[in-house]
Scaffold this active site. Structure first.
Site, short mmCIF file in Angstrom:
data_model
loop_
_atom_site.label_atom_id
_atom_site.label_comp_id
_atom_site.label_asym_id
_atom_site.label_seq_id
_atom_site.Cartn_x
_atom_site.Cartn_y
_atom_site.Cartn_z
N HIS A 38 19.27 5.57 40.88
CA HIS A 38 18.64 5.67 42.19
C HIS A 38 19.25 4.69 43.18
O HIS A 38 19.66 3.59 42.80
CB HIS A 38 17.14 5.39 42.08
CG HIS A 38 16.31 6.60 41.80
ND1 HIS A 38 15.09 6.82 42.39
CD2 HIS A 38 16.53 7.68 41.00
CE1 HIS A 38 14.59 7.96 41.97
NE2 HIS A 38 15.45 8.50 41.12
N GLU A 107 17.81 14.05 44.51
CA GLU A 107 16.63 13.88 45.36
C GLU A 107 17.08 13.37 46.72
O GLU A 107 17.98 12.55 46.81
CB GLU A 107 15.66 12.87 44.75
CG GLU A 107 15.14 13.22 43.39
CD GLU A 107 14.30 12.09 42.81
OE1 GLU A 107 13.27 11.74 43.40
OE2 GLU A 107 14.71 11.54 41.77
#
Length: 324
Positions: A38, A107
């Site tokens: 991330h 994402e």
């Protein structure tokens, strides 16, 4: 035999701590490690986002034999697939053949940061399919030049290739993604304990024993109220579901989307507290659905060391006694 893994959550811990937890997880008896990739945490309360590949390089050197996996890397926007191929090859060398490249369509939270926008699902899947082709070609040792629909590659070659191939796992969420990616990948990653999805993957893949990896959050603590509070503070983002979560761009957006989520709502979906049998039951649907590898996520950085030393060995014993 079902295998149980430990999740290195880059969203809730710093890089030095993650390396320490990896070593402790190997000592505790976990079968494998997965690492999130991330650029941002989901919620500000989590507070971390170190670089996954740098961290995994350190983990590869600090651990001895435990397998490693990205869970998952998006090779389409924030990273060009050429760079992912180089990173995977290097990490496989450092890990001595213990690494699996887990890929997914990404994402918005992590991918929009490079200013290239956030495409719809159809385009994301097209990009992922093209990216996997590039990565496979480079990991074969070829010099690659391509002018694809989404990516251009000009005389790229991986100069340091591992002796062992890099297995590729792909995250899927429905029948269409299974149909598309099963022929391209070695292994499946699933977000839900969906037996039909596992069956469809194995039929498309032609391997009845194909590795299928899933992930289950838990919030262990000696006090249940504390475990519920921590799960709500740091993991309430998971209540939105994949369709929502993949499109939210910032921690502020996740905070707004989850402002009405109550602690009891989170406790209904995440096993909280000291009862290891409750945790085992929360994991059971995954092996019953046919998952071969299940990674546990212990919520909260402050709970990791106690969880790894006090709870994990007994939990693993209970899981292995219950699972096929």
């Amino acid at each position: 035999m079902t295998k149980f893994g430990y999740t290195l959550m880059t969203e809730q811990s710093g890089p030095r701590e993650l390396v320490d937890y990896a070593v402790a997880a190997e000592r505790a008896g976990f079968d494998f490690l997965v690492c999130s990739d991330h650029f941002s945490p989901w919620l500000e309360e989590q507070g971390h986002a170190p670089h996954a590949w740098t961290t995994l390089g350190a983990v590869a050197q600090a651990t001895e034999s435990i397998p490693l996996m990205t869970y998952v890397t998006c090779p389409t926007i924030r990273y060009h697939p050429v760079i992912v191929a180089q990173q995977a090859a290097t990490l496989q060398i450092l890990a001595g053949g213990r690494f699996t490249l887990g890929l997914g369509s990404g994402e918005s939270l992590n991918e929009h940061v490079v200013g290239a926008g956030w495409p719809g699902l159809a385009e994301r899947h097209e990009r992922l399919e093209e990216a996997i082709g590039i990565i496979r070609a480079l990991l074969s040792g070829r010099t690659v030049s391509r002018r694809g629909h989404w990516y251009r590659v000009d005389s790229a070659r991986i100069w340091d290739l591992p002796a062992e191939p890099v297995p590729i796992a792909v995250a899927v969420s429905g029948a269409r993604s299974v149909e598309r990616f099963a022929p391209l990948a070695d292994e499946m990653i699933g977000t839900d304990p969906d037996a039909e999805l596992v069956r469809a993957w194995r039929e498309a893949d032609g391997d009845d024993s194909a590795r299928v990896t899933g992930q289950v959050p838990v919030s262990w603590d000696t006090h249940r109220d504390k475990a519920v509070q921590r799960a709500h503070e740091q993991f309430r983002w998971s209540s939105g579901g994949w369709d929502v979560n993949s499109n939210l761009p910032t921690t502020d957006a996740f905070a707004a989307a989850t402002r009405l989520v109550r602690p009891e709502d989170v406790a209904d979906t995440i096993a909280c507290g000291p009862d290891l049998d409750v945790i085992v039951e929360s994991v059971r649907p995954y092996w019953e659905a046919g998952f071969t590898d299940i990674a546990l996520v212990q919520v909260g950085d402050e709970a990791q060391r106690q969880y790894l030393t006090e709870a994990a060995p007994d939990l693993l014993e209970k899981l292995r006694a219950a699972a096929p």
